[in-house]
Design a protein around this motif. Structure first.
Motif, PDB file in Angstrom:
ATOM      1  N   GLY A 111      36.487  43.627  37.418  1.00 31.61           N
ATOM      2  CA  GLY A 111      36.543  45.188  37.359  1.00 31.61           C
ATOM      3  C   GLY A 111      37.704  45.433  38.183  1.00 31.61           C
ATOM      4  N   MET A 112      38.015  44.952  39.462  1.00 32.00           N
ATOM      5  CA  MET A 112      39.085  45.195  40.215  1.00 32.00           C
ATOM      6  C   MET A 112      39.964  44.543  40.835  1.00 32.00           C
ATOM      7  SD  MET A 112      36.355  47.953  42.397  1.00 32.00           S
ATOM      8  CE  MET A 112      37.672  48.564  43.215  1.00 32.00           C
ATOM      9  N   ALA A 113      39.831  43.331  40.283  1.00 31.58           N
ATOM     10  CA  ALA A 113      40.923  42.093  40.556  1.00 31.58           C
ATOM     11  C   ALA A 113      41.175  41.242  39.579  1.00 31.58           C
ATOM     12  CB  ALA A 113      41.019  41.659  42.245  1.00 31.58           C
ATOM     13  N   THR A 114      41.328  41.748  38.314  1.00 34.00           N
ATOM     14  CA  THR A 114      40.937  40.937  37.061  1.00 34.00           C
ATOM     15  C   THR A 114      41.985  39.626  37.045  1.00 34.00           C
ATOM     16  OG1 THR A 114      40.739  42.826  35.916  1.00 34.00           O
ATOM     17  CG2 THR A 114      41.087  41.038  34.632  1.00 34.00           C
ATOM     18  N   LEU A 115      41.488  38.380  36.675  1.00 34.27           N
ATOM     19  CA  LEU A 115      42.268  37.343  36.703  1.00 34.27           C
ATOM     20  C   LEU A 115      42.915  37.257  35.521  1.00 34.27           C
ATOM     21  CD1 LEU A 115      42.648  34.560  38.044  1.00 34.27           C
ATOM     22  CD2 LEU A 115      40.533  33.654  36.951  1.00 34.27           C
ATOM     23  N   ILE A 116      44.269  36.873  35.535  1.00 34.55           N
ATOM     24  CA  ILE A 116      45.019  37.120  34.212  1.00 34.55           C
ATOM     25  C   ILE A 116      45.319  35.421  34.028  1.00 34.55           C
ATOM     26  CG2 ILE A 116      47.165  37.882  33.368  1.00 34.55           C
ATOM     27  CD1 ILE A 116      45.074  39.935  33.860  1.00 34.55           C
ATOM     28  N   ARG A 117      45.559  35.117  32.670  1.00 37.34           N
ATOM     29  CA  ARG A 117      45.787  33.748  32.301  1.00 37.34           C
ATOM     30  C   ARG A 117      47.135  33.324  32.736  1.00 37.34           C
ATOM     31  NH1 ARG A 117      44.313  33.701  25.955  1.00 37.34           N
ATOM     32  NH2 ARG A 117      42.348  35.167  26.277  1.00 37.34           N
ATOM     33  N   GLY A 118      47.654  32.443  33.512  1.00 37.39           N
ATOM     34  CA  GLY A 118      48.684  31.883  33.879  1.00 37.39           C
ATOM     35  C   GLY A 118      49.145  32.269  35.686  1.00 37.39           C
TER      36      GLY A 118
ATOM     37  N   PRO B 139      52.228  36.402  31.194  1.00 43.31           N
ATOM     38  CA  PRO B 139      50.951  36.623  30.935  1.00 43.31           C
ATOM     39  C   PRO B 139      50.390  38.009  30.506  1.00 43.31           C
ATOM     40  CG  PRO B 139      51.213  35.758  33.362  1.00 43.31           C
ATOM     41  CD  PRO B 139      52.479  36.409  32.770  1.00 43.31           C
ATOM     42  N   ARG B 140      49.371  38.109  29.513  1.00 41.65           N
ATOM     43  CA  ARG B 140      49.008  39.180  28.717  1.00 41.65           C
ATOM     44  C   ARG B 140      47.488  39.252  28.657  1.00 41.65           C
ATOM     45  NH1 ARG B 140      52.706  43.323  29.882  1.00 41.65           N
ATOM     46  NH2 ARG B 140      54.999  42.692  29.290  1.00 41.65           N
ATOM     47  N   ALA B 141      46.664  38.235  28.904  1.00 41.75           N
ATOM     48  CA  ALA B 141      45.438  38.201  28.552  1.00 41.75           C
ATOM     49  C   ALA B 141      44.702  37.750  29.901  1.00 41.75           C
ATOM     50  CB  ALA B 141      45.007  37.397  27.600  1.00 41.75           C
ATOM     51  N   CYS B 142      43.431  38.321  29.867  1.00 41.42           N
ATOM     52  CA  CYS B 142      42.561  38.019  31.191  1.00 41.42           C
ATOM     53  C   CYS B 142      41.556  36.718  30.938  1.00 41.42           C
ATOM     54  CB  CYS B 142      41.773  39.105  31.619  1.00 41.42           C
ATOM     55  SG  CYS B 142      40.408  39.669  30.366  1.00 41.42           S
ATOM     56  N   ILE B 143      40.944  36.423  31.970  1.00 45.40           N
ATOM     57  CA  ILE B 143      39.966  35.153  31.977  1.00 45.40           C
ATOM     58  C   ILE B 143      38.630  35.979  32.542  1.00 45.40           C
ATOM     59  CG2 ILE B 143      39.190  33.179  32.955  1.00 45.40           C
ATOM     60  CD1 ILE B 143      41.795  31.934  32.915  1.00 45.40           C
ATOM     61  N   GLN B 144      37.894  35.938  31.835  1.00 43.94           N
ATOM     62  CA  GLN B 144      36.471  36.666  32.528  1.00 43.94           C
ATOM     63  C   GLN B 144      35.775  35.707  33.396  1.00 43.94           C
ATOM     64  OE1 GLN B 144      33.765  38.854  29.697  1.00 43.94           O
ATOM     65  NE2 GLN B 144      35.457  39.005  28.226  1.00 43.94           N
ATOM     66  N   THR B 145      35.369  36.155  34.585  1.00 39.63           N
ATOM     67  CA  THR B 145      34.676  35.393  35.565  1.00 39.63           C
ATOM     68  C   THR B 145      33.071  35.780  35.448  1.00 39.63           C
ATOM     69  OG1 THR B 145      34.871  36.969  37.390  1.00 39.63           O
ATOM     70  CG2 THR B 145      36.604  35.197  36.902  1.00 39.63           C
TER      71      THR B 145
ATOM     72  N   LEU C 163      48.902  40.959  38.735  1.00 40.07           N
ATOM     73  CA  LEU C 163      49.153  40.963  37.327  1.00 40.07           C
ATOM     74  C   LEU C 163      48.116  41.569  36.627  1.00 40.07           C
ATOM     75  CD1 LEU C 163      50.625  37.235  36.920  1.00 40.07           C
ATOM     76  CD2 LEU C 163      51.759  39.459  37.323  1.00 40.07           C
ATOM     77  N   MET C 164      47.229  42.217  37.385  1.00 38.70           N
ATOM     78  CA  MET C 164      46.035  42.831  36.479  1.00 38.70           C
ATOM     79  C   MET C 164      46.490  43.977  35.681  1.00 38.70           C
ATOM     80  SD  MET C 164      42.837  44.990  38.462  1.00 38.70           S
ATOM     81  CE  MET C 164      41.768  46.097  37.311  1.00 38.70           C
ATOM     82  N   LYS C 165      47.529  44.772  35.823  1.00 43.42           N
ATOM     83  CA  LYS C 165      47.773  45.834  35.005  1.00 43.42           C
ATOM     84  C   LYS C 165      48.353  45.311  33.730  1.00 43.42           C
ATOM     85  CE  LYS C 165      52.715  46.068  36.948  1.00 43.42           C
ATOM     86  NZ  LYS C 165      52.504  44.800  37.307  1.00 43.42           N
ATOM     87  N   ASP C 166      48.607  44.094  33.425  1.00 42.89           N
ATOM     88  CA  ASP C 166      49.549  43.573  32.391  1.00 42.89           C
ATOM     89  C   ASP C 166      48.446  43.052  31.303  1.00 42.89           C
ATOM     90  OD1 ASP C 166      52.136  44.522  33.089  1.00 42.89           O
ATOM     91  OD2 ASP C 166      51.992  42.877  34.465  1.00 42.89           O
ATOM     92  N   GLY C 167      47.069  42.815  31.821  1.00 42.74           N
ATOM     93  CA  GLY C 167      46.175  41.948  31.178  1.00 42.74           C
ATOM     94  C   GLY C 167      44.867  42.759  30.710  1.00 42.74           C
TER      95      GLY C 167
END
Length: 479
Positions: A155-162, A142-148, A370-374
């Protein structure tokens, strides 16, 4: 030719036992019919014809095969069944879920039956709800995020696709409100902005909670992109075992057949595990920790590992399972095993909730592996990783300053610690605190983060490089 078996060997709670059965398989569905009362003059095992007046049909699922002995879970319960005049037919297939793009905007029961009064949809295909975990070889990183729209998460525990990112809550905390807000606000950005859907599955919820979810999604207009599966507390608990599997089957169909980025929210996993424990006890299995079956880990993994992205497929399945920790115990088997399988957790804190803060997300024990990768340049913003790291570090120092102040008094602590105390209050009030209908973009979240950090002396921001400090820091160099 399908055989019909007349009579039962044993009835135990929601389970029935048949002997002399051949040619059936695990998870196969069964049709169970109770005919009229046995003939008073008939021999033992005699019964009326299946079509006789008073027949009642029920559905079951094969859960155990031991030679010619078969154990079947009855969805509607076994009340009223008889050992002598019960007819059982095996269908030769597992529970299948009818699927089509028209499931978007619909509300289904825990077993996949429409309950919104709109009737059945026209199925393009049907699929076995049991599915399987995604083959690691087929996974795409996974390389992209989902905004909540929630600063504490984005900001601090970003949700990544997949990703599989559970929410650990406690009884009475606002996890239902948080789940509803995520459903209303979650989105993907860029070229995939329109191809986003949510599958929401509730297990063992009360009627008023179910009404709250449905009403919230309808009033906000979010229901048009949502598929809902609702298992009420009054529904058969066997449905509770099926509900997340139906939801994930629908999610996989939308993601990998139609290119949607699908967010799956499952609430409450604790109710699902309680149902597993009850069935395990009914089958006479030897219990493990806290009475849960020894296969709880593999059973949860069979659900969680159905999230991910596939090579060559445009869609993705992301999971946010919500579980209530009994007695707020994060070492309980349910959150403990969930933590082993998933890629992080978001923890709700009772102390923050007691202080009136919403959402009561404790950022220090929360993380997204996985936050660092998205996040970062080309995905969110180039200062996002650094800012998040500095916020974590500074808020951890706040806890130390508060512990010291509780011993010697706030007036006696150093000026630097007083700055951290001020930062902590501002961070909770402006960054964590958020309205239930308030959406914040990534830019808004990051700007609030920089504003709160600017109350600290510049030399305390040791995780931010000089270039980013010159661009975003608005405080004084020294205090």
């Amino acid at each position: 030719m399908r055989m019909e078996y007349i009579g039962l060997t044993e009835i135990n709670g929601p389970l029935i036992v048949l002997e002399g059965v051949s040619g059936v398989s695990y998870e196969e569905m069964a049709e169970i019919t109770l005919s009229g009362s046995p003939s008073a003059s008939g021999a033992s095992g005699a019964s009326s014809a299946p079509g006789a007046s008073g027949n009642r049909s029920r559905t079951g699922r094969v859960i155990l095969i031991d030679g010619d002995r078969v154990v079947v879970q009855v969805f509607e319960g076994t009340k009223g069944l008889s050992l002598q005049n019960t007819h059982t037919r095996f269908t030769g297939r597992p529970l299948m879920l009818p699927l089509s793009p028209d499931i978007l905007g619909r509300v289904f029961g825990g077993g996949g039956r429409p309950i919104d009064g709109l009737g059945p949809h026209i199925a393009v295909e049907t699929r076995d709800i049991n599915g399987s975990a995604i083959n690691p070889v087929s996974r795409q990183y996974p390389r992209a995020c989902i905004q909540t729209g929630l600063s504490a998460i984005d900001g601090m525990a970003t949700l990544i696709r997949g990703q599989k990112l559970p929410i650990f809550s406690g009884a009475g905390l606002s996890h239902n409100e948080l789940a509803a807000q995520i459903v209303r606000q979650a989105r993907v950005t860029g070229d995939d902005e329109g191809a986003f859907a949510i599958v929401f599955a509730a297990m063992g919820v009360k009627n008023d909670t179910a009404d709250f979810f449905i009403r919230s999604f309808e009033e906000s207009g979010a229901l048009q992109r949502v598929v809902m599966f609702m298992n009420l507390a009054s529904d058969p608990i066997i449905e509770r075992i099926l509900t997340p599997r139906c939801a994930l089957t629908a999610a996989e169909y939308l993601a990998f057949d139609h290119g949607y980025h699908v967010l799956v929210i499952l609430t409450d996993i604790a109710s699902y595990c309680e149902a597993l424990r009850e069935f395990s006890s009914s089958k006479g299995e030897i219990p493990s920790r806290k009475g849960y079956p020894s296969y709880l880990y593999s059973d949860l993994a069979s659900l969680y590992e159905r999230a991910g992205t596939l090579v060559g497929k445009p869609g993705s399945v992301t999971q946010m399972p919500i579980l209530t920790m009994p007695n707020d115990d994060i070492t309980h088997p349910i959150p403990d095993l969930t933590g082993y399988i998933t890629e992080g957790q978001i923890v709700l804190d009772r102390t923050l909730a007691g202080g009136g803060l919403y959402p009561p997300i404790a950022v220090l024990p929360s993380l997204s592996r996985l936050m660092k990768d998205g996040i970062g340049r080309g995905m969110t913003r180039d200062d996002h990783p650094t800012l998040s790291s500095q916020l974590f570090s500074s808020y951890a120092r706040v806890q130390e300053a508060r512990a010291l102040a509780s011993v010697i008094g706030e007036d006696e602590i150093s000026e630097t610690d007083k700055c951290y105390m001020t930062f902590g209050r501002l961070f909770e009030k402006d960054f964590l605190q958020q309205g239930m209908t308030e959406f914040r973009s990534i830019d808004q979240t990051l700007e609030i983060g920089w504003r709160t950090l600017s109350v600290l002396p510049r030399e305390e921001l040791d995780r931010v490089d000089a270039v980013l400090l010159a661009k975003h820091y608005k405080g004084r160099n020294t205090r």
